[in-house]
Design a protein around this motif. Structure first.
Motif, PDB file in Angstrom:
ATOM      1  N   ARG A   1       1.169  -1.713   0.018  1.00  0.00           N
ATOM      2  CA  ARG A   1       0.134  -0.012   0.080  1.00  0.00           C
ATOM      3  C   ARG A   1       0.681   1.386   0.076  1.00  0.00           C
ATOM      4  O   ARG A   1       0.742   2.234  -0.737  1.00  0.00           O
ATOM      5  CB  ARG A   1      -1.055   0.137   1.145  1.00  0.00           C
ATOM      6  CG  ARG A   1      -1.537   0.773   1.584  1.00  0.00           C
ATOM      7  CD  ARG A   1      -3.069   1.222   3.246  1.00  0.00           C
ATOM      8  NE  ARG A   1      -2.104   0.957   3.972  1.00  0.00           N
ATOM      9  CZ  ARG A   1      -1.285   1.333   4.467  1.00  0.00           C
ATOM     10  NH1 ARG A   1      -0.861   2.568   4.271  1.00  0.00           N
ATOM     11  NH2 ARG A   1      -0.606   0.411   5.742  1.00  0.00           N
ATOM     12  N   ASP A   2       1.821   0.847   0.967  1.00  0.00           N
ATOM     13  CA  ASP A   2       2.931   2.495   0.864  1.00  0.00           C
ATOM     14  C   ASP A   2       3.783   2.852  -0.347  1.00  0.00           C
ATOM     15  O   ASP A   2       3.933   4.060  -1.051  1.00  0.00           O
ATOM     16  CB  ASP A   2       3.986   1.663   2.140  1.00  0.00           C
ATOM     17  CG  ASP A   2       3.024   2.649   3.355  1.00  0.00           C
ATOM     18  OD1 ASP A   2       1.852   2.758   3.357  1.00  0.00           O
ATOM     19  OD2 ASP A   2       3.541   2.531   4.455  1.00  0.00           O
TER      20      ASP A   2
ATOM     21  N   ALA B   1       1.349   3.944  -2.649  1.00  0.00           N
ATOM     22  CA  ALA B   1       0.955   5.346  -2.941  1.00  0.00           C
ATOM     23  C   ALA B   1       2.188   6.385  -3.239  1.00  0.00           C
ATOM     24  O   ALA B   1       2.426   7.607  -3.370  1.00  0.00           O
ATOM     25  CB  ALA B   1       0.338   5.909  -1.501  1.00  0.00           C
TER      26      ALA B   1
ATOM     27  N   GLU C   1       2.559   6.562  -6.332  1.00  0.00           N
ATOM     28  CA  GLU C   1       1.659   7.674  -7.287  1.00  0.00           C
ATOM     29  C   GLU C   1       1.565   9.035  -7.060  1.00  0.00           C
ATOM     30  O   GLU C   1       1.810   9.744  -7.934  1.00  0.00           O
ATOM     31  CB  GLU C   1       0.068   7.365  -6.182  1.00  0.00           C
ATOM     32  CG  GLU C   1      -0.601   6.456  -7.183  1.00  0.00           C
ATOM     33  CD  GLU C   1      -0.748   6.554  -8.820  1.00  0.00           C
ATOM     34  OE1 GLU C   1      -1.558   7.839  -8.780  1.00  0.00           O
ATOM     35  OE2 GLU C   1      -0.906   5.529  -8.996  1.00  0.00           O
ATOM     36  N   GLN C   2       2.793  10.057  -5.992  1.00  0.00           N
ATOM     37  CA  GLN C   2       2.873  11.063  -5.369  1.00  0.00           C
ATOM     38  C   GLN C   2       3.538  11.360  -6.694  1.00  0.00           C
ATOM     39  O   GLN C   2       4.078  12.507  -7.096  1.00  0.00           O
ATOM     40  CB  GLN C   2       3.343  10.980  -4.427  1.00  0.00           C
ATOM     41  CG  GLN C   2       2.229  10.814  -3.207  1.00  0.00           C
ATOM     42  CD  GLN C   2       3.047  10.713  -1.730  1.00  0.00           C
ATOM     43  OE1 GLN C   2       4.464  10.537  -1.736  1.00  0.00           O
ATOM     44  NE2 GLN C   2       1.888  11.522  -0.917  1.00  0.00           N
TER      45      GLN C   2
END
Length: 75
Positions: A25-26, A29, A32-33
């Motif tokens: 998940r991290d 994410a 994506e950033q």
């Protein structure tokens, strides 16, 4: 401590997630950033984004196979 007797700190996850789930998940994410800022570049293409995503997929699987997600969550 014996050689090759690795001791990692305990990393507590949210909502009873496994370390693998929290790590994935991290990692996604974070990608994506990074991609959000790259998408504004004039030389950015969907093919480049696909390459980034495929590489992340491979790296996530390797880290999970090696049983290192906890280490990467800490650092």
């Amino acid at each position: 401590m014996k050689l090759r007797d690795y001791k990692f700190p305990v990393f507590k996850t949210k909502k009873n997630e496994s370390l693998d789930e929290a790590f994935e998940r991290d990692a996604r994410a974070g990608l994506e950033q990074r991609l959000a800022s790259r998408r504004t570049r004039p030389d950015w293409t969907p093919e480049k984004e696909t390459q980034y995503r495929e590489r992340l997929d491979r790296e996530i699987e390797m880290i999970k196979q090696m049983k290192y997600p906890g280490y990467f969550l800490i650092v």
